[in-house]
Design a protein around this motif. Structure first.
Motif, PDB file in Angstrom:
ATOM      1  N   VAL A 150       0.855  -1.205   0.000  1.00 42.48           N
ATOM      2  CA  VAL A 150       0.000   0.000   0.000  1.00 42.48           C
ATOM      3  C   VAL A 150       0.881   1.242   0.000  1.00 42.48           C
ATOM      4  N   GLY A 151       2.075   1.111   0.595  1.00 40.13           N
ATOM      5  CA  GLY A 151       3.013   2.225   0.563  1.00 40.13           C
ATOM      6  C   GLY A 151       2.750   3.285   1.616  1.00 40.13           C
ATOM      7  N   LEU A 152       2.154   2.918   2.719  1.00 38.08           N
ATOM      8  CA  LEU A 152       1.893   3.881   3.789  1.00 38.08           C
ATOM      9  C   LEU A 152       2.908   3.695   4.914  1.00 38.08           C
ATOM     10  N   PRO A 153       3.189   4.770   5.662  1.00 39.85           N
ATOM     11  CA  PRO A 153       4.215   4.684   6.722  1.00 39.85           C
ATOM     12  C   PRO A 153       3.736   3.910   7.948  1.00 39.85           C
ATOM     13  N   ILE A 154       4.583   3.069   8.449  1.00 36.09           N
ATOM     14  CA  ILE A 154       4.346   2.358   9.718  1.00 36.09           C
ATOM     15  C   ILE A 154       5.571   2.585  10.598  1.00 36.09           C
ATOM     16  N   PRO A 155       5.517   2.295  11.896  1.00 31.97           N
ATOM     17  CA  PRO A 155       6.716   2.450  12.717  1.00 31.97           C
ATOM     18  C   PRO A 155       7.821   1.517  12.224  1.00 31.97           C
ATOM     19  N   GLY A 156       9.069   1.916  12.432  1.00 34.78           N
ATOM     20  CA  GLY A 156      10.174   1.031  12.092  1.00 34.78           C
ATOM     21  C   GLY A 156      10.127  -0.216  12.958  1.00 34.78           C
ATOM     22  N   GLY A 157      10.651  -1.324  12.420  1.00 36.43           N
ATOM     23  CA  GLY A 157      10.634  -2.526  13.238  1.00 36.43           C
ATOM     24  C   GLY A 157      10.906  -3.777  12.437  1.00 36.43           C
ATOM     25  N   ASP A 228      17.267   5.089  13.744  1.00 37.84           N
ATOM     26  CA  ASP A 228      16.593   6.156  14.481  1.00 37.84           C
ATOM     27  C   ASP A 228      17.568   7.288  14.851  1.00 37.84           C
ATOM     28  N   SER A 229      18.869   6.982  14.785  1.00 40.40           N
ATOM     29  CA  SER A 229      19.858   7.983  15.222  1.00 40.40           C
ATOM     30  C   SER A 229      20.058   9.080  14.184  1.00 40.40           C
ATOM     31  N   SER A 233      25.044   8.982  17.031  1.00 37.38           N
ATOM     32  CA  SER A 233      25.338   7.726  17.713  1.00 37.38           C
ATOM     33  C   SER A 233      24.053   6.933  17.855  1.00 37.38           C
ATOM     34  N   PRO A 234      24.136   5.604  17.699  1.00 40.57           N
ATOM     35  CA  PRO A 234      22.905   4.801  17.823  1.00 40.57           C
ATOM     36  C   PRO A 234      22.178   5.092  19.127  1.00 40.57           C
ATOM     37  N   ASN A 235      20.866   5.154  19.037  1.00 39.85           N
ATOM     38  CA  ASN A 235      20.024   5.496  20.182  1.00 39.85           C
ATOM     39  C   ASN A 235      19.856   4.267  21.086  1.00 39.85           C
ATOM     40  N   SER A 236      20.720   4.148  22.101  1.00 37.32           N
ATOM     41  CA  SER A 236      20.677   2.965  22.972  1.00 37.32           C
ATOM     42  C   SER A 236      19.478   2.984  23.896  1.00 37.32           C
ATOM     43  N   SER A 237      18.823   4.147  23.995  1.00 33.05           N
ATOM     44  CA  SER A 237      17.645   4.213  24.873  1.00 33.05           C
ATOM     45  C   SER A 237      16.356   3.939  24.112  1.00 33.05           C
TER      46      SER A 237
END
Length: 867
Positions: A150-157, A228-229, A233-237
């Protein structure tokens, strides 16, 4: 000598007690078989309804669904066949062979589908689509479809696949250990299910996740944090939401809420949370559900959705059409501040926006929002106050409303039906889709989306129950007999008192079906859905409100019928487009369903209504269900000379009536109990029947008027007829009861009546069968009484057959209050028609008797019959 006599007496007493116990056990065994048969019949009809829904192609499903549903359909059919065979003393063994032949055909179809399971433990959503249900579960498959196609945004995962789950379980030998522990479960003892569930979940949660799987999950998480960074730096939280995505979880509503999901999970809790979600496959509720539904453990698996936690500025639910008025094509959006659970659970009143198809806002209702749900810093969720300046402010800007409306239109177009969508607005202003599913529920007639009353058109029927959704227009044609079906015109609307599977003969010709009475889970409803015929049942007034020839429009979304044509409804149809039709898995379901769903055995009177003519599981279940009534009906034959197992019913009952309790039929039991009063009866059908038998109008010791010719007729019959022609029965009546069951045999003097009934909250299991035969007068008078009884029962909506002086009647698949009402009326009828045959002096007496009963004139006089 005295010693020998005592021993002889003791032996006789022991033999008598043993005989009574054996008979009680026999009754209970037969009733147990019958109850299991009814349970499986109800489950089987639900399976058929679910398969028919999937064949519409608008819900995502995989091969595990096809296999699981096929196995359940065979399981419940086999359970029905076995219980009928046991119930009948093994007179239906041929049905096992018929069932096995169909089962072999189903297995052949399923074995054609060569499946190549993925080797990946982790899959990103860009590699997932709707056809991958078997490997990532329904929730993940839907999100992947929305993102990839469909090409719609979803959360990354990413999805942790079912392959990963199998690896985890196999590496710890959990399959064998779980099977061993499950052997300790007694399905009838909930405590054993609870104990076993706790032990299995403890095993899973304490097991070690294989190093390769742990590395794969942590690597996928690291990539998510890196993405997400945004170059930093990668977001460790980074927190994630981890949701169960079990096989069939999203497509089978009954699974809803059985598995675990957790929000705001930190990185150091990823592996432990994964194990807890896998363990939720074995909660007590999930285990009991699978035991009762015949779902094998081989057909279940757990995938986990691991999504970047969206710290929502706002979130909510969106419907691509108005859920309370499908004719309005407006989009409805609701919104709250913060995380979505408060919008879904209705904790606070959300803002509500009505949006046109042009994406312009038509109306907005902004609520007062004092609290919101947010993530806790150390994990989990918490409620906080909404800032004062935001409490009465809209959650969405006009441009955001337009974007969401565009998403809704795109999803409805892709899936081919209205959608129910969850969305979130993140802190950076991005709108994301969290879930999308068809805007409807499986429970037809209860929560099905409705259309509004169209006041410009005369409304003939305001409230019926939808058995098959749609809209149909045409001239009404009443069907009351087989001949009416032969003369049914093309394009007419079928109107009938009762639903009947025989209507399948004209389903290709009819535009819609309306019945006074009927059941949404019945055979006709199933056929109507298969043929896509708009159908409304339970209107109560269709045959009286709609004359033949009247042009009507049937709105089988809302259960209404209008006079004439309603153009507004003409244009409303759910489109046939669907993402599943044409896929390989859909074709397999289509092929398998041909051995499960079609119903060919429509008429129990037909010579073809027999095991060799069963072509589908539906045929077998119909045949078994029909034959089981006959077997239970004959239960009364066992009791006529078995006095020792019964309690005498005391009180003002005009019968020498004895009660045999199979379980739950009495409010108290005791080994010393010899007599029981009516107030101790707990059996629902028996209480209803007794209400009629003890109706106040029959409490007077009213003597029947003696008609001289009738009396001579009785005397002549007794002197001239051979014993086999006019049989005298015993003087006792028996009621075999349980909490929901009644088999009542009244064999008094020269006539007998037998009533068999089951009354519960499950409409599909309810029935009354009733038979009346005999009399002391001549054949003509006995036949007149039989026809009068038949006339009364027909007026009470029973299906009736009459042969000579015998009447057979059936009433089935109706709500409990209606069942009780009909049993009450049969109780009155039994009293009303006693010794009536000698008074049936002429043909006019047939109608007079029926008329007086239906008018409630139970204290009739002889002169009334003479008129």
């Amino acid at each position: 000598m005295w010693k020998k006599l005592k021993l002889f007496k003791r032996k006789k007493l022991n033999q008598g007690a043993s005989s009574r116990n054996n008979l009680s056990d026999l009754f209970r065994f037969k009733y147990s078989c019958f109850k299991m048969l009814l349970d499986s019949n109800a489950e089987f009809l639900k399976i058929i309804t679910d398969i028919e829904e999937k064949l519409r192609g608008q819900q995502v499903f995989g091969m595990s669904y096809v296999k699981s549903r096929s196995a359940q359909a065979v399981f419940h059919t086999l359970r029905m066949v076995k219980n009928l065979d046991d119930l009948s003393g093994h007179r239906y063994s041929l049905l096992f062979d018929v069932l096995e032949k169909i089962n072999v055909k189903i297995k052949e179809i399923l074995s054609k589908r060569k499946e190549i399971p993925p080797t990946e433990l982790i899959l990103p959503y860009c590699q997932i689509n709707a056809e991958m249900m078997d490997w990532v579960g329904g929730k993940n498959a839907n999100l992947g479809e929305i993102h990839s196609r469909v090409g719609l945004p979803i959360p990354g995962g990413f999805a942790v696949t079912t392959r990963a789950c199998e690896s985890f379980m196999a590496d710890n030998d959990l399959f064998d250990e779980i099977s061993r522990k499950k052997m300790e479960i007694d399905p009838d003892n909930p405590e054993t299910i609870k104990t076993t569930s706790e032990e299995i979940q403890r095993l899973i949660v304490s097991a070690q996740v294989p190093a390769t799987l742990e590395e794969a999950i942590l690597l996928a998480y690291a990539k998510l944090a890196e993405a997400d960074s945004k170059g930093q730096s990668p977001n460790s939280s980074l927190r994630v939401s981890m949701r169960s995505s079990g096989i069939g979880e999203d497509s089978e509503l009954s699974y809803a809420g059985q598995y675990l999901s957790k929000l705001n999970v930190p990185s150091d809790r990823l592996i432990q949370t994964y194990k807890e979600i896998v363990a939720s496959l074995y909660t007590p509720r999930a285990i009991a559900y699978r035991l009762n539904k015949g779902i094998r453990d081989e057909d279940i698996a757990m995938s986990v959705a691991c999504l970047q936690m969206v710290e929502s500025a706002a979130s909510g639910v969106m419907y691509s059409r108005n859920p309370f008025n499908l004719l309005k094509e407006n989009i409805i959006i609701t919104a709250v501040w913060g995380l979505g659970p408060y919008a879904v659970e209705g904790v606070i009143t959300p803002d509500s926006y009505t949006v046109g198809k042009n994406r312009q806002t038509i109306a907005a209702e902004i609520s007062h929002k004092t609290v919101q749900l947010v993530s806790k810093p150390d994990g989990g969720l918490m409620e906080i106050p909404v800032a004062d300046d935001l409490q009465d402010k809209p959650c969405l800007l006009p441009e955001e409303i337009g974007i969401l409306a565009g998403y809704a239109l795109k999803l409805e177009e892709h899936y081919g039906c209205p959608q129910d969508i969850e969305w979130a607005l993140d802190r950076e202003g991005r709108l994301l889709i969290l879930q999308s599913r068809p805007l409807r529920v499986a429970d037809y007639g209860k929560n099905y989306p409705i259309t509004p009353v169209l006041t410009a058109y005369p409304l003939l029927i305001e409230k019926g129950t939808t058995a098959s959704a749609g809209v149909g227009f045409g001239p009404a044609f009443h069907v009351a007999s087989d001949e009416d079906l032969l003369n049914f015109p093309d394009g007419a609307v079928l109107v009938a008192r009762h639903s009947s599977p025989k209507f399948v003969m004209v389903m290709k010709k009819t535009r819609a079906i309306i019945t006074d009475l009927g059941n949404v889970a019945g055979h006709m409803a199933s056929l109507a859905r298969e043929f896509a015929v708009p159908t409304v049942v339970n209107t109560n007034v269709a045959t009286t409100s709609i004359p033949s020839g009247m042009e009507v429009t049937v709105d089988a979304y809302s259960g209404r019928v209008y006079l004439g044509r309603v153009p507004e409804l003409d244009s409303f149809q759910i489109t046939g487009k669907s993402p599943m039709q044409g896929t390989p898995v859909y074709r397999v379901l289509r092929e398998v369903s041909d051995w499960i769903v079609p119903l060919h055995l429509l008429d129990p009177k037909s010579p073809n209504f027999a095991p060799p003519f069963c072509q589908s599981l539906h045929d077998i279940s119909r045949l078994v269900h029909e034959f089981s009534y006959t077997e239970m009906f004959q239960l009364s034959d066992f009791v006529s000379d078995k006095k020792g197992v019964a309690f005498k019913l005391k009180g003002s009952i005009p019968l020498d009536l004895y009660v045999i309790d199979l379980g739950g039929g009495l409010t108290e039991t005791s080994v010393h109990l010899k007599r029981v009063s009516p107030d101790k009866i707990a059996s629902v059908p028996f209480k209803a029947l007794l209400r009629g038998i003890t109706h106040e109008d029959f409490q007077q010791n009213q003597l029947r008027p003696v008609e001289f010719k009738g009396f001579l007729s009785v005397m002549r019959e007794q002197m001239l007829s051979p014993p086999s022609t006019v049989e005298r029965f015993g003087d006792r009546s028996y009621a075999i009861i349980s909490d929901k069951y009644l088999n009542f045999s009244s064999r008094v003097g020269y006539h007998y009546s037998i009533l068999d009934s089951y009354c519960s909250q499950t409409v599909n299991m309810n029935y009354i069968t009733f038979s009346f035969k005999g009399g002391a007068a001549d054949d003509v008078r006995r036949n007149r009484r039989a026809r009068a009884i038949a006339r009364i029962l027909q007026s009470l909506d029973f299906a009736v057959e009459i042969t000579g002086d015998q009447v057979g009647a059936r009433y089935q698949k109706h709500e409990l209050p209606l069942m009780e009402e009909k049993l009450d009326m049969i109780g009155r009828l039994l009293q009303f028609t006693r010794q009536m045959d000698m008074l049936m002096t002429n043909e006019a007496s047939v109608e007079a008797l029926a008329k007086n009963f239906l008018m409630g004139n139970y204290n009739f006089e002889e002169k009334i019959l003479r008129k």
